[in-house]
Motif scaffolding. Structure first.
Motif, PDB file in Angstrom:
ATOM      1  N   LEU A  79      14.099  19.522  -2.343  1.00 51.02           N
ATOM      2  CA  LEU A  79      15.190  20.493  -2.309  1.00 51.02           C
ATOM      3  C   LEU A  79      16.122  20.240  -1.133  1.00 51.02           C
ATOM      4  N   CYS A  80      15.529  19.989   0.052  1.00 49.82           N
ATOM      5  CA  CYS A  80      16.299  19.739   1.262  1.00 49.82           C
ATOM      6  C   CYS A  80      15.306  19.350   2.355  1.00 49.82           C
ATOM      7  N   SER A  81      15.818  19.119   3.534  1.00 51.83           N
ATOM      8  CA  SER A  81      14.978  18.908   4.711  1.00 51.83           C
ATOM      9  C   SER A  81      15.022  20.169   5.568  1.00 51.83           C
ATOM     10  N   SER A  82      13.895  20.523   6.144  1.00 50.33           N
ATOM     11  CA  SER A  82      13.831  21.687   7.027  1.00 50.33           C
ATOM     12  C   SER A  82      14.545  21.371   8.339  1.00 50.33           C
ATOM     13  N   PRO A  83      14.809  22.386   9.173  1.00 47.79           N
ATOM     14  CA  PRO A  83      15.451  22.113  10.471  1.00 47.79           C
ATOM     15  C   PRO A  83      14.705  21.081  11.306  1.00 47.79           C
ATOM     16  N   ALA A  84      13.378  20.986  11.142  1.00 49.13           N
ATOM     17  CA  ALA A  84      12.602  20.005  11.900  1.00 49.13           C
ATOM     18  C   ALA A  84      12.469  18.673  11.166  1.00 49.13           C
ATOM     19  N   GLY A  85      13.101  18.550   9.995  1.00 51.59           N
ATOM     20  CA  GLY A  85      13.085  17.288   9.275  1.00 51.59           C
ATOM     21  C   GLY A  85      11.988  17.133   8.248  1.00 51.59           C
ATOM     22  N   ASN A  86      11.235  18.191   7.952  1.00 52.73           N
ATOM     23  CA  ASN A  86      10.187  18.118   6.937  1.00 52.73           C
ATOM     24  C   ASN A  86      10.775  18.370   5.553  1.00 52.73           C
ATOM     25  N   PRO A  87      10.415  17.552   4.562  1.00 57.02           N
ATOM     26  CA  PRO A  87      10.952  17.761   3.217  1.00 57.02           C
ATOM     27  C   PRO A  87      10.402  19.035   2.586  1.00 57.02           C
ATOM     28  N   VAL A  88      11.273  19.737   1.868  1.00 58.29           N
ATOM     29  CA  VAL A  88      10.893  20.944   1.127  1.00 58.29           C
ATOM     30  C   VAL A  88      10.868  20.576  -0.350  1.00 58.29           C
ATOM     31  N   ASP A  89       9.687  20.539  -0.932  1.00 64.83           N
ATOM     32  CA  ASP A  89       9.528  20.083  -2.317  1.00 64.83           C
ATOM     33  C   ASP A  89       9.796  21.215  -3.300  1.00 64.83           C
ATOM     34  N   ILE A  90      10.308  20.840  -4.456  1.00 65.61           N
ATOM     35  CA  ILE A  90      10.509  21.786  -5.554  1.00 65.61           C
ATOM     36  C   ILE A  90      10.026  21.123  -6.838  1.00 65.61           C
ATOM     37  N   LEU A  91       9.261  21.861  -7.619  1.00 61.99           N
ATOM     38  CA  LEU A  91       8.682  21.351  -8.862  1.00 61.99           C
ATOM     39  C   LEU A  91       9.227  22.125 -10.047  1.00 61.99           C
ATOM     40  N   PHE A  92       9.603  21.409 -11.105  1.00 64.62           N
ATOM     41  CA  PHE A  92       9.980  22.015 -12.373  1.00 64.62           C
ATOM     42  C   PHE A  92       8.868  21.691 -13.357  1.00 64.62           C
ATOM     43  N   ILE A  93       8.217  22.720 -13.890  1.00 66.54           N
ATOM     44  CA  ILE A  93       7.042  22.525 -14.734  1.00 66.54           C
ATOM     45  C   ILE A  93       7.302  23.134 -16.099  1.00 66.54           C
ATOM     46  N   THR A  94       7.258  22.317 -17.118  1.00 68.32           N
ATOM     47  CA  THR A  94       7.417  22.785 -18.494  1.00 68.32           C
ATOM     48  C   THR A  94       7.031  21.651 -19.428  1.00 68.32           C
ATOM     49  N   ASN A  95       6.907  21.970 -20.701  1.00 74.85           N
ATOM     50  CA  ASN A  95       6.688  20.935 -21.708  1.00 74.85           C
ATOM     51  C   ASN A  95       8.032  20.380 -22.151  1.00 74.85           C
ATOM     52  N   PRO A  96       8.231  19.063 -22.093  1.00 74.56           N
ATOM     53  CA  PRO A  96       9.483  18.497 -22.591  1.00 74.56           C
ATOM     54  C   PRO A  96       9.703  18.841 -24.057  1.00 74.56           C
ATOM     55  N   ASP A  97      10.946  19.124 -24.379  1.00 74.04           N
ATOM     56  CA  ASP A  97      11.312  19.496 -25.742  1.00 74.04           C
ATOM     57  C   ASP A  97      12.125  18.361 -26.357  1.00 74.04           C
ATOM     58  N   ASP A 211      20.685  26.704   9.778  1.00 72.99           N
ATOM     59  CA  ASP A 211      19.451  27.342  10.238  1.00 72.99           C
ATOM     60  C   ASP A 211      18.435  27.519   9.124  1.00 72.99           C
ATOM     61  N   HIS A 212      18.889  27.754   7.893  1.00 73.90           N
ATOM     62  CA  HIS A 212      17.981  28.044   6.785  1.00 73.90           C
ATOM     63  C   HIS A 212      18.379  27.244   5.551  1.00 73.90           C
ATOM     64  N   PRO A 213      18.308  25.923   5.597  1.00 70.85           N
ATOM     65  CA  PRO A 213      18.751  25.110   4.455  1.00 70.85           C
ATOM     66  C   PRO A 213      17.983  25.398   3.177  1.00 70.85           C
ATOM     67  N   ALA A 214      16.670  25.672   3.276  1.00 74.86           N
ATOM     68  CA  ALA A 214      15.883  25.928   2.066  1.00 74.86           C
ATOM     69  C   ALA A 214      16.348  27.200   1.372  1.00 74.86           C
ATOM     70  N   LEU A 215      16.593  28.268   2.146  1.00 76.30           N
ATOM     71  CA  LEU A 215      17.033  29.524   1.546  1.00 76.30           C
ATOM     72  C   LEU A 215      18.402  29.376   0.902  1.00 76.30           C
ATOM     73  N   ILE A 216      19.289  28.648   1.558  1.00 77.75           N
ATOM     74  CA  ILE A 216      20.618  28.422   1.008  1.00 77.75           C
ATOM     75  C   ILE A 216      20.527  27.680  -0.314  1.00 77.75           C
TER      76      ILE A 216
END
Length: 261
Positions: A79-97, A211-216
């Protein structure tokens, strides 16, 4: 033996006689337990819950994405990098149609060593499906939420008929660790590296992209889904030091609240 171990023994968490400063009608609680050491001179640390670190999360995700059957149901982005440079992961989970042009090719592109930034327009598989968003670890000390989220993802990507039915109808958008900086720093509350509580930073005036890249980024992607009337459920998995067990902070319930079963 090194590492964290679960121990058994008398343990209680009960209300005591000390009143709270801000609310005299309420009392503080006392944690009491008994423990017997095994080795003389050994150094032992105690934790109110079994820790779940950033390394634990990435080890779990790596094993998940190396499983071809499970990986076919997951599309992973950073999704983005945190202020300290840690990656913020995001998963999309579903059955492909297949009727919507979805292709099962995800397992080839999920290596944790490969950083795939989320695009401006997310190609969410299942364009006509309802969307449920689940967040965890806004607070570094919510270890139980990580175990809950990992168990939920394991269930959703598993072979059960219930999971298959859910993924046929829903897209689950999961952020397993929104605030990795607090987890790395061992911060029990939801504070970022500047001492601000992320659970209080969702308002328009409170959010700042620096300050809050993940929330944005979360808000930026939620709004279009809401306008399309696909966003049906948003919840943050939490554990509380006052409430027993674990709870979810979600959108309001009502007659139109979706039921997963």
């Amino acid at each position: 033996r090194k590492g964290w171990l679960r121990t058994q023994g008398p343990c209680s968490y009960q209300e005591n006689y000390l009143t709270r400063t801000k609310n005299p009608k309420r009392y503080y609680n006392t944690l009491s337990f008994e423990w017997e050491g095994i080795l003389d001179g050994d150094i032992c640390l105690f934790s109110p819950c079994h820790p779940y670190s950033l390394t634990d999360m990435r080890r779990w995700m790596n094993g998940l994405l190396e499983n071809e059957t499970r990986a076919e149901k997951i599309d992973r982005y950073v999704l983005c990098s945190s202020p300290a440079g840690n990656p913020v992961d995001i998963l999309f989970i579903t059955n492909p149609d297949p009727s919507e042009g979805d292709v099962k090719h995800y397992s080839r592109h999920h290596s944790l060593a490969t950083i795939r930034p989320i695009p401006e327009t997310v190609p969410v598989i299942g364009q006509k499906k309802k969307i449920a968003v689940l967040l965890a670890r806004l607070q570094g000390g919510d270890c139980a939420s990580s175990y809950t989220i990992s168990g939920l993802v394991d269930f959703l990507t598993g072979p059960s008929p219930e999971a298959e039915q859910l993924l046929d109808e829903w897209v689950f958008v999961v952020l397993p660790m929104v605030n990795p900086d607090a987890v790395v720093a061992g911060e029990m509350e939801g504070l970022d590296n500047k001492g601000r509580n992320l659970t209080r930073c969702w308002g328009d005036d409170a959010c700042n992209v620096r300050d809050h890249p993940a929330l944005i980024q979360i808000r930026r992607h939620l709004l279009p889904w809401r306008k399309d009337n696909r966003l049906k459920y948003v919840a943050e998995v939490r554990n509380s030091w006052e409430a027993r067990n674990l709870y979810m902070a979600a959108n309001r319930t009502g007659p139109h609240m979706p039921h997963f079963y």
